[in-house]
Design a protein around this motif. Structure first.
Motif, short mmCIF file in Angstrom:
data_model
loop_
_atom_site.label_atom_id
_atom_site.label_comp_id
_atom_site.label_asym_id
_atom_site.label_seq_id
_atom_site.Cartn_x
_atom_site.Cartn_y
_atom_site.Cartn_z
N LYS A 82 0.89 -1.17 0.00
CA LYS A 82 0.00 0.00 0.00
C LYS A 82 0.93 1.22 0.00
O LYS A 82 1.50 1.59 1.03
CB LYS A 82 -0.84 -0.04 1.28
CG LYS A 82 -1.91 1.01 1.37
CD LYS A 82 -2.78 0.80 2.62
CE LYS A 82 -2.03 1.04 3.91
NZ LYS A 82 -2.84 0.86 5.11
N ARG A 129 5.54 -0.53 5.43
CA ARG A 129 4.37 -0.11 6.21
C ARG A 129 3.86 -1.37 6.94
O ARG A 129 4.57 -1.88 7.78
CB ARG A 129 3.32 0.52 5.28
CG ARG A 129 3.84 1.82 4.68
CD ARG A 129 2.81 2.54 3.87
NE ARG A 129 1.66 2.95 4.68
CZ ARG A 129 0.64 3.65 4.21
NH1 ARG A 129 0.62 4.02 2.94
NH2 ARG A 129 -0.37 3.99 5.01
N SER A 130 2.67 -1.87 6.55
CA SER A 130 2.20 -3.10 7.21
C SER A 130 2.72 -4.35 6.51
O SER A 130 2.29 -5.46 6.81
CB SER A 130 0.68 -3.14 7.23
OG SER A 130 0.18 -2.19 8.14
N ARG A 132 9.80 0.07 10.22
CA ARG A 132 8.37 0.03 9.97
C ARG A 132 7.89 1.49 10.11
O ARG A 132 7.92 2.06 11.22
CB ARG A 132 7.70 -0.86 11.03
CG ARG A 132 6.26 -1.21 10.75
CD ARG A 132 5.33 -0.10 11.15
NE ARG A 132 3.95 -0.60 11.10
CZ ARG A 132 3.04 -0.17 10.23
NH1 ARG A 132 3.35 0.77 9.34
NH2 ARG A 132 1.83 -0.66 10.26
N GLY A 140 5.57 3.55 10.92
CA GLY A 140 4.29 3.47 11.61
C GLY A 140 4.52 3.03 13.04
O GLY A 140 5.67 2.97 13.50
N GLY A 156 2.65 0.12 14.93
CA GLY A 156 2.62 -1.31 15.25
C GLY A 156 3.65 -2.08 14.45
O GLY A 156 3.74 -1.92 13.24
N ASN A 200 2.18 8.78 12.89
CA ASN A 200 0.89 8.76 12.17
C ASN A 200 -0.30 8.78 13.14
O ASN A 200 -1.44 8.54 12.74
CB ASN A 200 0.81 7.57 11.21
CG ASN A 200 1.01 6.24 11.92
OD1 ASN A 200 0.86 6.15 13.13
ND2 ASN A 200 1.34 5.20 11.17
N ARG A 236 -5.92 -3.45 15.70
CA ARG A 236 -5.59 -4.63 14.88
C ARG A 236 -6.76 -5.60 14.93
O ARG A 236 -7.40 -5.76 15.98
CB ARG A 236 -4.34 -5.34 15.43
CG ARG A 236 -3.04 -4.58 15.23
CD ARG A 236 -2.62 -4.55 13.79
NE ARG A 236 -1.34 -3.90 13.57
CZ ARG A 236 -1.18 -2.60 13.33
NH1 ARG A 236 -2.21 -1.80 13.27
NH2 ARG A 236 0.03 -2.09 13.13
N LYS A 256 -7.35 -0.67 5.10
CA LYS A 256 -7.02 0.10 6.30
C LYS A 256 -6.74 1.58 5.99
O LYS A 256 -5.85 1.89 5.20
CB LYS A 256 -5.83 -0.55 6.99
CG LYS A 256 -5.69 -0.15 8.45
CD LYS A 256 -4.79 -1.09 9.21
CE LYS A 256 -3.38 -0.70 9.06
NZ LYS A 256 -2.36 -1.29 9.82
N ALA A 293 -3.84 5.34 8.81
CA ALA A 293 -2.67 6.18 8.56
C ALA A 293 -2.64 6.71 7.14
O ALA A 293 -1.62 7.22 6.68
CB ALA A 293 -1.40 5.38 8.85
C1 3PG Z 1 0.44 1.60 12.30
O1 3PG Z 1 0.65 0.61 13.03
O2 3PG Z 1 1.22 2.55 12.24
C2 3PG Z 1 -0.83 1.69 11.49
O3 3PG Z 1 -1.56 0.51 11.63
C3 3PG Z 1 -0.62 2.08 10.05
O4 3PG Z 1 -0.43 1.02 9.15
P1 3PG Z 1 -0.20 1.27 7.59
O5 3PG Z 1 1.09 1.98 7.42
O6 3PG Z 1 -0.20 -0.07 6.97
O7 3PG Z 1 -1.34 2.11 7.08
#
Ligand code: 3PG
Length: 305
Positions: free
Chosen positions: A9, A55-56, A75, A77, A79, A102, A224, A270, A273
């Motif tokens: 994404k 990203r994810s 990562r 972001g 999570g 984000n 999540r 999703k 962000a």
């Molecule tokens: C995060 O953990 O920062 C968000 O869930 C964003 O995830 P993404 O970058 O896949 O939109």
């Protein structure tokens, strides 16, 4: 030195341009893999890079194995449940996230989802206002705090539960802290989830908690999907026709919720962000963290310590 952005994404163009400027200023080369449809493309792209921004995207043991030169993965972001930290550590790869970058985008979406559900998913009919309602924030981290701030501005009464944040700190910010999580569910019209997905939280949100919510209670999930016990929640919503669930992460089993028109909504992809601002903040932070790591040995945001 090669830096790869691998994003199924993609980031907004302005974020990619900003990352490129930082990477090239440091004298490194930027490689780009966007919208890949096959994991083999990821394995091929990562083969000779020194740094990786995702990203994810799932950075599995197989990806790590394919990345023979990799020294750092960031990562972009909050999570980092998509990174195989054990594989990173075993291969001397530093793994980082970009906490806070984000958060505002996610917090705004959580409020937007509350309004959307309060107004019957914008279908004809009489809805309700957020003003005067109680919202319970489960986990008072970067996102949770911003949800609290915005909910207060909407005239909501804000409750929060987070065993890792001192009660006094939350209370000083005008948030009511219940003695137990159960008490928060029993009292709040809305619950907004901001917990990470880990061994302690997976499938932890089910009948025992949501079933305690008052009539018309609404669960908002911008965290999540793994934290939800989908079977229990779906069965509970069948039993209690007043309960609502709005999620930014489509359930594993969409079919479990398809009968709950007006009471259930999941974004198609999703959105939390997905703002230019969040993409730029998180993307540029990731690029700066990579340069700082190579130039100064800075590991401030390392998550596999
Ligand atoms: C995060 O953990 O920062 C968000 O869930 C964003 O995830 P993404 O970058 O896949 O939109």
């Amino acid at each position: 030195m090669k830096v790869l952005i691998a994003t199924e994404k993609p980031f907004a163009k302005a974020a990619v341009d900003g990352i490129r400027a930082i990477v090239e200023k440091a004298g490194y080369e930027l490689c780009l893999l966007e919208k890949y449809t096959d994991v083999q493309q990821f394995y091929d792209a990562v083969a000779d890079v020194d740094a990786l921004i995702v990203r994810s995207d799932k950075v599995t043991a197989e990806v790590i194995d394919a990345a023979k030169n990799l020294k750092i993965v960031v990562r972009a972001g909050a999570g980092f449940d998509n990174l195989d930290l054990a594989a990173c550590t075993a291969n001397n790869i530093v793994a980082m996230n970009t906490p806070g970058q984000n958060s505002n985008a996610v917090a705004e979406l959580a409020l937007g989802m509350m309004i959307y559900m309060a107004r019957n998913t914008f279908k004809p009919g009489t809805g309700a206002e957020l003003k005067g309602k109680k919202v319970g924030i489960q986990a008072y981290g970067n996102v949770g705090r911003l949800v609290a701030e915005k909910a207060k501005a909407m005239g909501m009464e804000v409750w929060a539960f987070d065993p890792f944040v001192p009660k006094e700190k939350m209370e000083a910010e005008g948030v009511h802290v219940p003695a137990t999580l159960e008490e928060m569910y029993e009292n709040c019209n809305y619950i907004s989830l901001h917990i990470p997905a880990n061994d302690q939280t997976k499938k932890s949100i089910g009948k025992n908690l949501v079933g305690r919510m008052p009539k018309g209670g609404c669960l908002i999930n911008t965290a999540r999907k793994e934290v939800i016990n989908e079977e229990e929640l779906s069965a509970l919503m069948a039993e209690r026709e007043d309960l609502k669930y709005c999620t930014d992460i489509a359930p594993v089993e969409m079919g479990l919720f398809e009968n709950y028109e007006k009471r259930f909504f999941a974004t198609p992809k999703k959105q939390g962000a997905e703002t230019a601002e969040a993409n730029i903040n998180a993307g540029l932070a990731a690029a700066n963290q990579i340069v700082n790591f190579f130039v100064n040995g800075d590991k401030k945001f390392q998550v596999n310590k």
